[in-house]
Design an enzyme around this catalytic site. Structure first.
Site, PDB file in Angstrom:
ATOM      1  N   ARG A 175       0.862  -1.187   0.000  1.00  0.00           N
ATOM      2  CA  ARG A 175       0.000   0.000   0.000  1.00  0.00           C
ATOM      3  C   ARG A 175       0.895   1.232   0.000  1.00  0.00           C
ATOM      4  O   ARG A 175       1.911   1.272   0.726  1.00  0.00           O
ATOM      5  CB  ARG A 175      -0.912   0.036   1.240  1.00  0.00           C
ATOM      6  CG  ARG A 175      -2.109  -0.884   1.177  1.00  0.00           C
ATOM      7  CD  ARG A 175      -3.157  -0.476   0.114  1.00  0.00           C
ATOM      8  NE  ARG A 175      -4.265  -1.403   0.042  1.00  0.00           N
ATOM      9  CZ  ARG A 175      -4.332  -2.470  -0.759  1.00  0.00           C
ATOM     10  NH1 ARG A 175      -3.345  -2.750  -1.582  1.00  0.00           N
ATOM     11  NH2 ARG A 175      -5.394  -3.251  -0.754  1.00  0.00           N
ATOM     12  N   ASP A 221       4.315  -0.486  -6.993  1.00  0.00           N
ATOM     13  CA  ASP A 221       3.060  -0.833  -7.666  1.00  0.00           C
ATOM     14  C   ASP A 221       1.915  -0.066  -7.038  1.00  0.00           C
ATOM     15  O   ASP A 221       0.792  -0.124  -7.522  1.00  0.00           O
ATOM     16  CB  ASP A 221       2.822  -2.351  -7.530  1.00  0.00           C
ATOM     17  CG  ASP A 221       1.594  -2.801  -8.306  1.00  0.00           C
ATOM     18  OD1 ASP A 221       1.526  -2.506  -9.516  1.00  0.00           O
ATOM     19  OD2 ASP A 221       0.692  -3.426  -7.707  1.00  0.00           O
ATOM     20  N   GLU A 260      -2.555   7.421  -5.052  1.00  0.00           N
ATOM     21  CA  GLU A 260      -3.000   6.753  -6.282  1.00  0.00           C
ATOM     22  C   GLU A 260      -4.501   6.931  -6.551  1.00  0.00           C
ATOM     23  O   GLU A 260      -4.945   6.809  -7.694  1.00  0.00           O
ATOM     24  CB  GLU A 260      -2.633   5.267  -6.271  1.00  0.00           C
ATOM     25  CG  GLU A 260      -3.415   4.414  -5.299  1.00  0.00           C
ATOM     26  CD  GLU A 260      -2.989   2.941  -5.315  1.00  0.00           C
ATOM     27  OE1 GLU A 260      -1.775   2.675  -5.170  1.00  0.00           O
ATOM     28  OE2 GLU A 260      -3.861   2.078  -5.471  1.00  0.00           O
ATOM     29  N   HIS A 316      -0.734  -0.337  -9.750  1.00  0.00           N
ATOM     30  CA  HIS A 316      -1.496  -1.295  -8.934  1.00  0.00           C
ATOM     31  C   HIS A 316      -1.962  -2.492  -9.766  1.00  0.00           C
ATOM     32  O   HIS A 316      -3.148  -2.809  -9.821  1.00  0.00           O
ATOM     33  CB  HIS A 316      -2.684  -0.592  -8.269  1.00  0.00           C
ATOM     34  CG  HIS A 316      -3.064  -1.220  -6.959  1.00  0.00           C
ATOM     35  ND1 HIS A 316      -3.422  -0.503  -5.848  1.00  0.00           N
ATOM     36  CD2 HIS A 316      -3.138  -2.531  -6.581  1.00  0.00           C
ATOM     37  CE1 HIS A 316      -3.705  -1.324  -4.856  1.00  0.00           C
ATOM     38  NE2 HIS A 316      -3.529  -2.564  -5.272  1.00  0.00           N
TER      39      HIS A 316
HETATM   40  P1  NAD Z   1      -1.392 -11.171   5.202  1.00  0.00           P
HETATM   41  O1  NAD Z   1      -2.397 -10.681   6.181  1.00  0.00           O
HETATM   42  O2  NAD Z   1      -1.387 -12.616   4.835  1.00  0.00           O
HETATM   43  O3  NAD Z   1       0.086 -10.810   5.733  1.00  0.00           O
HETATM   44  C1  NAD Z   1       0.418  -9.591   6.327  1.00  0.00           C
HETATM   45  C2  NAD Z   1       1.529  -9.870   7.322  1.00  0.00           C
HETATM   46  O4  NAD Z   1       1.956  -8.631   7.870  1.00  0.00           O
HETATM   47  C3  NAD Z   1       1.071 -10.749   8.513  1.00  0.00           C
HETATM   48  O5  NAD Z   1       1.941 -11.852   8.659  1.00  0.00           O
HETATM   49  C4  NAD Z   1       1.130  -9.803   9.724  1.00  0.00           C
HETATM   50  O6  NAD Z   1       1.499 -10.466  10.915  1.00  0.00           O
HETATM   51  C5  NAD Z   1       2.218  -8.830   9.256  1.00  0.00           C
HETATM   52  N1  NAD Z   1       2.165  -7.541   9.929  1.00  0.00           N
HETATM   53  C6  NAD Z   1       1.088  -6.754  10.192  1.00  0.00           C
HETATM   54  N2  NAD Z   1       1.475  -5.623  10.809  1.00  0.00           N
HETATM   55  C7  NAD Z   1       2.831  -5.685  10.950  1.00  0.00           C
HETATM   56  C8  NAD Z   1       3.797  -4.818  11.479  1.00  0.00           C
HETATM   57  N3  NAD Z   1       3.450  -3.652  12.025  1.00  0.00           N
HETATM   58  N4  NAD Z   1       5.097  -5.199  11.436  1.00  0.00           N
HETATM   59  C9  NAD Z   1       5.471  -6.387  10.890  1.00  0.00           C
HETATM   60  N5  NAD Z   1       4.577  -7.256  10.363  1.00  0.00           N
HETATM   61  C10 NAD Z   1       3.268  -6.909  10.386  1.00  0.00           C
HETATM   62  O7  NAD Z   1      -1.556 -10.248   3.918  1.00  0.00           O
HETATM   63  P2  NAD Z   1      -1.100 -10.582   2.427  1.00  0.00           P
HETATM   64  O8  NAD Z   1      -2.186 -11.316   1.719  1.00  0.00           O
HETATM   65  O9  NAD Z   1       0.269 -11.123   2.425  1.00  0.00           O
HETATM   66  O10 NAD Z   1      -1.107  -9.111   1.788  1.00  0.00           O
HETATM   67  C11 NAD Z   1      -0.224  -8.094   2.265  1.00  0.00           C
HETATM   68  C12 NAD Z   1      -0.664  -6.768   1.682  1.00  0.00           C
HETATM   69  O11 NAD Z   1      -0.457  -6.758   0.272  1.00  0.00           O
HETATM   70  C13 NAD Z   1      -2.176  -6.465   1.814  1.00  0.00           C
HETATM   71  O12 NAD Z   1      -2.482  -5.905   3.080  1.00  0.00           O
HETATM   72  C14 NAD Z   1      -2.431  -5.497   0.707  1.00  0.00           C
HETATM   73  O13 NAD Z   1      -2.280  -4.181   1.207  1.00  0.00           O
HETATM   74  C15 NAD Z   1      -1.307  -5.785  -0.297  1.00  0.00           C
HETATM   75  N6  NAD Z   1      -1.815  -6.278  -1.588  1.00  0.00           N
HETATM   76  C16 NAD Z   1      -1.449  -5.629  -2.713  1.00  0.00           C
HETATM   77  C17 NAD Z   1      -1.907  -6.074  -3.931  1.00  0.00           C
HETATM   78  C18 NAD Z   1      -1.516  -5.404  -5.231  1.00  0.00           C
HETATM   79  O14 NAD Z   1      -2.109  -5.684  -6.271  1.00  0.00           O
HETATM   80  N7  NAD Z   1      -0.523  -4.534  -5.254  1.00  0.00           N
HETATM   81  C19 NAD Z   1      -2.748  -7.183  -3.999  1.00  0.00           C
HETATM   82  C20 NAD Z   1      -3.071  -7.837  -2.814  1.00  0.00           C
HETATM   83  C21 NAD Z   1      -2.604  -7.377  -1.607  1.00  0.00           C
END
Ligand code: NAD
Length: 330
Positions: free
Chosen positions: A236, A260, A265, A297
């Protein structure tokens, strides 16, 4: 049972066939407009609304939904920082997301950014198109043996770790929850954010945007990084303080940036704005750096992910209609 009428906001050409296949004979109104206070009333006559990651379901928008009879909000995204969940709860509008559609799609895009930046693929291609076959200025580095810092080893970050292990990288990770499989099978070493920043050649972000992670990457954090570090953000935009990242690009503290997602955005990405005068000075400055690669994105944008997003959205809707518990409800 008659299916409930569904309004699908921000329907894009790239997802339409996947949505049509999944929604089958349901009563669906595909709306090209994005969701805003001005367009929210288009939901009139629909009990279900589906929104895209760029739509903003803020409190005023949800209040309009409530007035026109919307009862269920089906997000076509994993992230939900664009929805005022407290207000939805207050208005008794249920919200469900697609928590996992393809962590591989996003992880592989993050790696694509790393490789394209490292091997300067965009510059190389542009040169060849100009019949300039010189290699000067295109020197990259071996990924093998480099240290990659992964912030957030959830679904996406853990796939990145496995791919980086395949490249022969040393992997550092930071997460509140340690993944034992990553430690034992992929030699991932968990450490604090400061050590990860100090020791990594490449840093890639995979944490969600929360009040705690906003501007996780700021000038203080950047000052601890190795000079010339590569920073990749497919998570994000607001995880990084873009203004401070620009300063670090100018001073060459950051050597490469792959994004990305972008803090500002909203109202910019996902649309063709090639006929417009660019008003956003921050992205305009980012676009001037040769060592910055920007995609709008699209990390999720694979056929597998689009199929899964459409199918899970319909499953969520099914649960709502049949009044059974939904595992993806927020
Ligand atoms: P997820 O929930 O499986 O993993 C997130 C991880 O971050 C978890 O293991 C959590 O414990 C950790 N975390 C949370 N807060 C933290 C902190 N302060 N310090 C350290 N670790 C922390 O999520 P995911 O499916 O892996 O997705 C991650 C992110 O990717 C989503 O939140 C979304 O914003 C982004 N995303 C982007 C796209 C894109 O097209 N660019 C698509 C999907 C998701």
């Amino acid at each position: 049972m008659n299916s409930m009428k569904t309004a699908v906001f921000s329907t894009h050409k790239f997802e339409r066939e996947y949505l049509e296949t999944a929604f089958k004979a349901r009563q669906v109104n595909y709306i090209a407009s994005s969701l805003s206070v001005e367009t929210a009333s288009l939901a009139q006559g629909h009990e279900v609304v589906s929104i895209f990651v760029s739509d903003n379901a803020s409190a005023p928008v949800l209040q309009i939904f409530s007035k026109v009879g919307v009862k269920f909000l089906a997000l076509r995204s994993a992230g939900y920082n664009h929805v005022d969940l407290a207000e939805a709860k207050r208005l008794n509008i249920k919200v469900a997301r697609v928590p996992e559609y393809s962590p591989y799609a996003v992880a592989e895009h993050a790696v694509a950014l790393m490789l394209a930046l490292n091997r300067k693929l965009i510059r190389a291609h542009n040169r060849v198109m100009e019949q300039n076959f010189s290699l000067d200025g295109l020197v990259g580095f071996d990924m093998y043996g480099k240290t990659v810092g992964i912030i957030g080893t959830g679904k996406i970050g853990s796939v990145v770790a496995r791919i980086m292990h395949g490249f022969g990288c040393r992997i550092l990770a930071n997460d509140q929850i340690e993944n034992n499989e990553l430690k034992s099978k992929y030699d991932v070493v968990y450490t604090d954010c400061e050590t990860l920043c100090k020791e990594s050649d490449i840093i890639t972000l995979h944490v969600p945007l929360t009040p705690e992670t906003k501007y996780l990457i700021d000038k203080n954090c950047i000052s601890k990084m190795k000079r010339g570090v590569m920073l990749v953000n497919t998570s994000r935009g607001a995880l990084v303080n873009t203004k401070e990242v620009i300063e670090a690009l100018k001073s060459e503290q950051i050597g490469y940036l792959g994004i990305d997602v972008y803090e500002e955005e909203g109202g910019l990405f996902f649309e063709d704005r090639s006929e417009e005068i660019l008003q956003d000075d921050m992205i305009a400055r980012l676009m001037t750096f040769k060592n910055v690669l920007i995609t709008s994105h699209q990390a999720f944008l694979t056929d597998t992910a689009l199929r899964n997003i459409a199918e899970t959205t319909v499953e969520n809707l099914d649960c709502f209609e049949r009044n059974i518990p939904c595992k993806n409800e927020l």
